[in-house]
Write a protein that holds these residues in place. Sequence first.
Motif, PDB file in Angstrom:
ATOM      1  N   ALA A   1     -10.199   3.246   0.566  1.00  0.00           N
ATOM      2  CA  ALA A   1     -10.187   4.323   1.563  1.00  0.00           C
ATOM      3  C   ALA A   1      -9.068   4.099   2.581  1.00  0.00           C
ATOM      4  O   ALA A   1      -8.381   5.044   2.987  1.00  0.00           O
ATOM      5  N   TRP A   2      -8.881   2.855   2.992  1.00  0.00           N
ATOM      6  CA  TRP A   2      -7.826   2.548   3.966  1.00  0.00           C
ATOM      7  C   TRP A   2      -6.450   2.880   3.389  1.00  0.00           C
ATOM      8  O   TRP A   2      -5.585   3.436   4.079  1.00  0.00           O
ATOM      9  N   THR A   3      -6.244   2.558   2.111  1.00  0.00           N
ATOM     10  CA  THR A   3      -4.967   2.856   1.466  1.00  0.00           C
ATOM     11  C   THR A   3      -4.736   4.360   1.394  1.00  0.00           C
ATOM     12  O   THR A   3      -3.620   4.843   1.671  1.00  0.00           O
ATOM     13  N   GLN A   4      -5.773   5.113   1.009  1.00  0.00           N
ATOM     14  CA  GLN A   4      -5.629   6.566   0.947  1.00  0.00           C
ATOM     15  C   GLN A   4      -5.264   7.143   2.314  1.00  0.00           C
ATOM     16  O   GLN A   4      -4.370   8.001   2.430  1.00  0.00           O
ATOM     17  N   ASN A   5      -5.929   6.694   3.361  1.00  0.00           N
ATOM     18  CA  ASN A   5      -5.638   7.191   4.709  1.00  0.00           C
ATOM     19  C   ASN A   5      -4.216   6.830   5.145  1.00  0.00           C
ATOM     20  O   ASN A   5      -3.515   7.645   5.759  1.00  0.00           O
ATOM     21  N   THR A   6      -3.801   5.608   4.842  1.00  0.00           N
ATOM     22  CA  THR A   6      -2.466   5.167   5.251  1.00  0.00           C
ATOM     23  C   THR A   6      -1.382   5.893   4.451  1.00  0.00           C
ATOM     24  O   THR A   6      -0.316   6.230   4.984  1.00  0.00           O
TER      25      THR A   6
ATOM     26  N   GLU B   1      -1.672   8.962   3.316  1.00  0.00           N
ATOM     27  CA  GLU B   1      -1.598  10.312   3.898  1.00  0.00           C
ATOM     28  C   GLU B   1      -0.785  10.287   5.194  1.00  0.00           C
ATOM     29  O   GLU B   1      -0.017  11.211   5.478  1.00  0.00           O
ATOM     30  N   ARG B   2      -0.945   9.225   5.964  1.00  0.00           N
ATOM     31  CA  ARG B   2      -0.156   9.102   7.198  1.00  0.00           C
ATOM     32  C   ARG B   2       1.335   8.954   6.864  1.00  0.00           C
ATOM     33  O   ARG B   2       2.200   9.548   7.527  1.00  0.00           O
ATOM     34  N   ALA B   3       1.638   8.191   5.832  1.00  0.00           N
ATOM     35  CA  ALA B   3       3.039   8.026   5.422  1.00  0.00           C
ATOM     36  C   ALA B   3       3.639   9.364   4.977  1.00  0.00           C
ATOM     37  O   ALA B   3       4.792   9.665   5.272  1.00  0.00           O
ATOM     38  N   ILE B   4       2.832  10.161   4.278  1.00  0.00           N
ATOM     39  CA  ILE B   4       3.318  11.470   3.824  1.00  0.00           C
ATOM     40  C   ILE B   4       3.570  12.392   5.015  1.00  0.00           C
ATOM     41  O   ILE B   4       4.611  13.067   5.089  1.00  0.00           O
TER      42      ILE B   4
ATOM     43  N   HIS C   1     -10.888  -4.609  -7.640  1.00  0.00           N
ATOM     44  CA  HIS C   1     -10.040  -3.444  -7.372  1.00  0.00           C
ATOM     45  C   HIS C   1     -10.075  -3.210  -5.871  1.00  0.00           C
ATOM     46  O   HIS C   1     -10.764  -3.930  -5.131  1.00  0.00           O
ATOM     47  N   LEU C   2      -9.349  -2.203  -5.400  1.00  0.00           N
ATOM     48  CA  LEU C   2      -9.238  -1.997  -3.957  1.00  0.00           C
ATOM     49  C   LEU C   2     -10.579  -1.668  -3.308  1.00  0.00           C
ATOM     50  O   LEU C   2     -10.782  -1.937  -2.124  1.00  0.00           O
ATOM     51  N   GLY C   3     -11.496  -1.091  -4.069  1.00  0.00           N
ATOM     52  CA  GLY C   3     -12.813  -0.808  -3.523  1.00  0.00           C
ATOM     53  C   GLY C   3     -13.665  -2.047  -3.308  1.00  0.00           C
ATOM     54  O   GLY C   3     -14.700  -1.982  -2.638  1.00  0.00           O
ATOM     55  N   GLN C   4     -13.239  -3.197  -3.860  1.00  0.00           N
ATOM     56  CA  GLN C   4     -13.975  -4.459  -3.705  1.00  0.00           C
ATOM     57  C   GLN C   4     -13.318  -5.363  -2.662  1.00  0.00           C
ATOM     58  O   GLN C   4     -13.544  -6.574  -2.649  1.00  0.00           O
ATOM     59  N   VAL C   5     -12.491  -4.763  -1.809  1.00  0.00           N
ATOM     60  CA  VAL C   5     -11.790  -5.500  -0.754  1.00  0.00           C
ATOM     61  C   VAL C   5     -12.037  -4.780   0.564  1.00  0.00           C
ATOM     62  O   VAL C   5     -11.911  -3.562   0.644  1.00  0.00           O
ATOM     63  N   LEU C   6     -12.406  -5.525   1.599  1.00  0.00           N
ATOM     64  CA  LEU C   6     -12.572  -4.948   2.927  1.00  0.00           C
ATOM     65  C   LEU C   6     -11.343  -5.263   3.773  1.00  0.00           C
ATOM     66  O   LEU C   6     -10.774  -6.359   3.679  1.00  0.00           O
ATOM     67  N   VAL C   7     -10.950  -4.299   4.599  1.00  0.00           N
ATOM     68  CA  VAL C   7      -9.854  -4.496   5.545  1.00  0.00           C
ATOM     69  C   VAL C   7     -10.493  -4.895   6.882  1.00  0.00           C
ATOM     70  O   VAL C   7     -11.195  -4.095   7.510  1.00  0.00           O
ATOM     71  N   VAL C   8     -10.278  -6.124   7.285  1.00  0.00           N
ATOM     72  CA  VAL C   8     -10.890  -6.671   8.500  1.00  0.00           C
ATOM     73  C   VAL C   8      -9.770  -7.112   9.434  1.00  0.00           C
ATOM     74  O   VAL C   8      -9.104  -8.114   9.188  1.00  0.00           O
ATOM     75  N   GLN C   9      -9.542  -6.318  10.473  1.00  0.00           N
ATOM     76  CA  GLN C   9      -8.464  -6.598  11.430  1.00  0.00           C
ATOM     77  C   GLN C   9      -7.138  -6.835  10.696  1.00  0.00           C
ATOM     78  O   GLN C   9      -6.394  -7.769  10.996  1.00  0.00           O
ATOM     79  N   GLY C  10      -6.887  -5.999   9.708  1.00  0.00           N
ATOM     80  CA  GLY C  10      -5.644  -6.087   8.951  1.00  0.00           C
ATOM     81  C   GLY C  10      -5.640  -7.118   7.848  1.00  0.00           C
ATOM     82  O   GLY C  10      -4.703  -7.166   7.046  1.00  0.00           O
TER      83      GLY C  10
ATOM     84  N   PHE D   1      -3.676  -0.137  -7.639  1.00  0.00           N
ATOM     85  CA  PHE D   1      -2.518   0.457  -6.951  1.00  0.00           C
ATOM     86  C   PHE D   1      -2.105   1.754  -7.657  1.00  0.00           C
ATOM     87  O   PHE D   1      -1.782   2.756  -7.023  1.00  0.00           O
ATOM     88  N   ASP D   2      -2.102   1.709  -8.982  1.00  0.00           N
ATOM     89  CA  ASP D   2      -1.697   2.871  -9.773  1.00  0.00           C
ATOM     90  C   ASP D   2      -2.630   4.055  -9.510  1.00  0.00           C
ATOM     91  O   ASP D   2      -2.190   5.191  -9.357  1.00  0.00           O
ATOM     92  N   TYR D   3      -3.922   3.778  -9.446  1.00  0.00           N
ATOM     93  CA  TYR D   3      -4.901   4.830  -9.174  1.00  0.00           C
ATOM     94  C   TYR D   3      -4.735   5.386  -7.762  1.00  0.00           C
ATOM     95  O   TYR D   3      -4.906   6.589  -7.535  1.00  0.00           O
TER      96      TYR D   3
END
Length: 617
Positions: free
Chosen positions: A334-339, A341-344, A469-478, A513-515
């Motif tokens: 989710a964090w990657t998708q949001n970031t 979208e911000r880049a776009i 996969h990315l869904g099995q990783v939490l973003v904690v203070q970066g 990443f590809d997904y």
Amino acid sequence: IREYTDADGHTEVILCVANVSRAAQAAELELSQYADKVPVEMLGGSAFPPIGQLPFLLTLPPYAFYWFLLAAHDRMPSWHIQATEGLPELTTLVLRKRMEELLEAPARDTLQTTILPQYLPKRRWFAGKEGPIDEVRLRYGVRFATATTPVLLSEIEVLSGGAANHYQLPFGLLPEDQINTALPQQLALSRVRRAHQVGLITDAFVLEPFIRAVLHACQDGLRLPCGSGAGELRFECTDLLAALGLNDESAVRYLSAEQSNSSVVIGDRVVLKLIRRVNPGIHPELEMSAYLTAAGFANISPLLAWVSRVDEQNAPHLLMIAQGYLSNQGDAWAWTQNTLERAIRDQMAPPSLDAEAHTDALLELTGFAALLGQRLGEMHLLLAAPTDDEAFRPRPSDADDSQRWGTQISAELNHALDLLAQHRDALDPDSQALVDDLQQQRDGLAQHIASLAEQAEGGLLMRVHGDLHLGQVLVVQGDAYLIDFEGEPSRPLQERRAKHSPYKDVSGVLRSFDYAAAMILRSASAVDLSGPAQQARQRVARQYLHQSRHAFVEAYGLATAAMPHAWQQAEGERAALELFCLEKAAYEITYEAENRPSWLAVPLHGLHGLISTWGES
């Protein structure tokens, strides 16, 4: 409402809402004919809550407007939680005094023959929705003391199509005057009458006194005999649990009472997960958490406590696990998708506003990919260390392993190619061309895979995450924290505990990443964005894929430079990475063909990209 149907019969529906007042307005729109459609705001691509049978509520600022594409259900926003489906009518059970009477006739018969066969298919954690239920049996029931509500800890056996599966469903009795939230009512199995008292029999996991009592029992080391030859329940904990200082005032917050497992947060310090589908044997989530916590690996949720049933053959059955709660910015998907979208958006902003904003968003993604590679490498290096524990002792792969890899992965890829051939006509012309190209390369496929497997001989076999996969990783203070070590829930425990090449995890992240890149491109086509917006998305997707892959692999390589692989050939590391990426892409094609055919193009392009680089360094 504006509708358009193209020559192929595909209909697109757009909802336009405008506020022509100088005051803010609220409106309730009757849209039930579009139930289950997801309104996607066309300017920003944001998904709104799905339309249901009730009026759709919107609020608009003065002179504001919305244009929504009414998209298919697969555009559901990640934050949406579908309403829990309860039983249409509740049967009333009569008890004289004790909860244990649920285990005796006539209440037991009513539960097994009427209530549970209707209740189970409505639960998201129940895996037998596809076929009829032949029989339901209550395996055992153990009285468990809580502060205010009686509970029976129980397991049920479900027979369907000649197979038996076991599920954990604790029964809680909730008096009518204590019903103050919706969830216990939504998950109720029946009404209950006990003398002059009336109430509900519900899933005890949604009762706060039960959650608190479980943690107390873990700290006390409680043992409860199950009777009937079912062994005993054991509540256990590490020293870390007592150090948290939780008490009966600590807040209880439910995360996912209706997923494959059920989770709750206590005091923003502990996550308690109830394992719904119960199997005999050592559970990889408990085993990996215990090992990594004891080894001091910081980037996981530390193990705090667990509950298991040990049967008369001394086989453990994990029932609950408590781990440290990580206050986070969401999972990495989710964090990657949001970031992204911000880049776009930043790419499309006028240069005078903030010329380097989009670069910052992409740099943030690249930096996180590198950090994820470093953390995964650190964990793998720890798991590669010599140990007296046979379950975690690494070993170099040999010729037999290479032969097994070659045979298995070649068979998986051939199966994937068969599925692609079956679905070819439903794909777009570009994808059809890729399918045709892959079919022409079948003859050399097995030989190439055998060559890769031979070159990969000598690489370490060790315990790995197994479903990363990315869904099995939490973003904690970066920072990147790895979670959910249970492996693929549909696989047997023994297979999930097997030793693998660490490149199984590496390939899982690369394919994720590809997904992620494919997801933002699919978002673009779904809302029919303009040419410049499409181009911006394509640019960001290409840059993200190139930079993140490179940063991840490079950081992983640096972190694992001391890993004692014993490659037999100079190209062993490269061959192992390509081999397990091929395996992952084949698995994804099989999964998408069987579950989400509209997504087949994503792993198809991934597989073609891997095979088209044969012979390149």
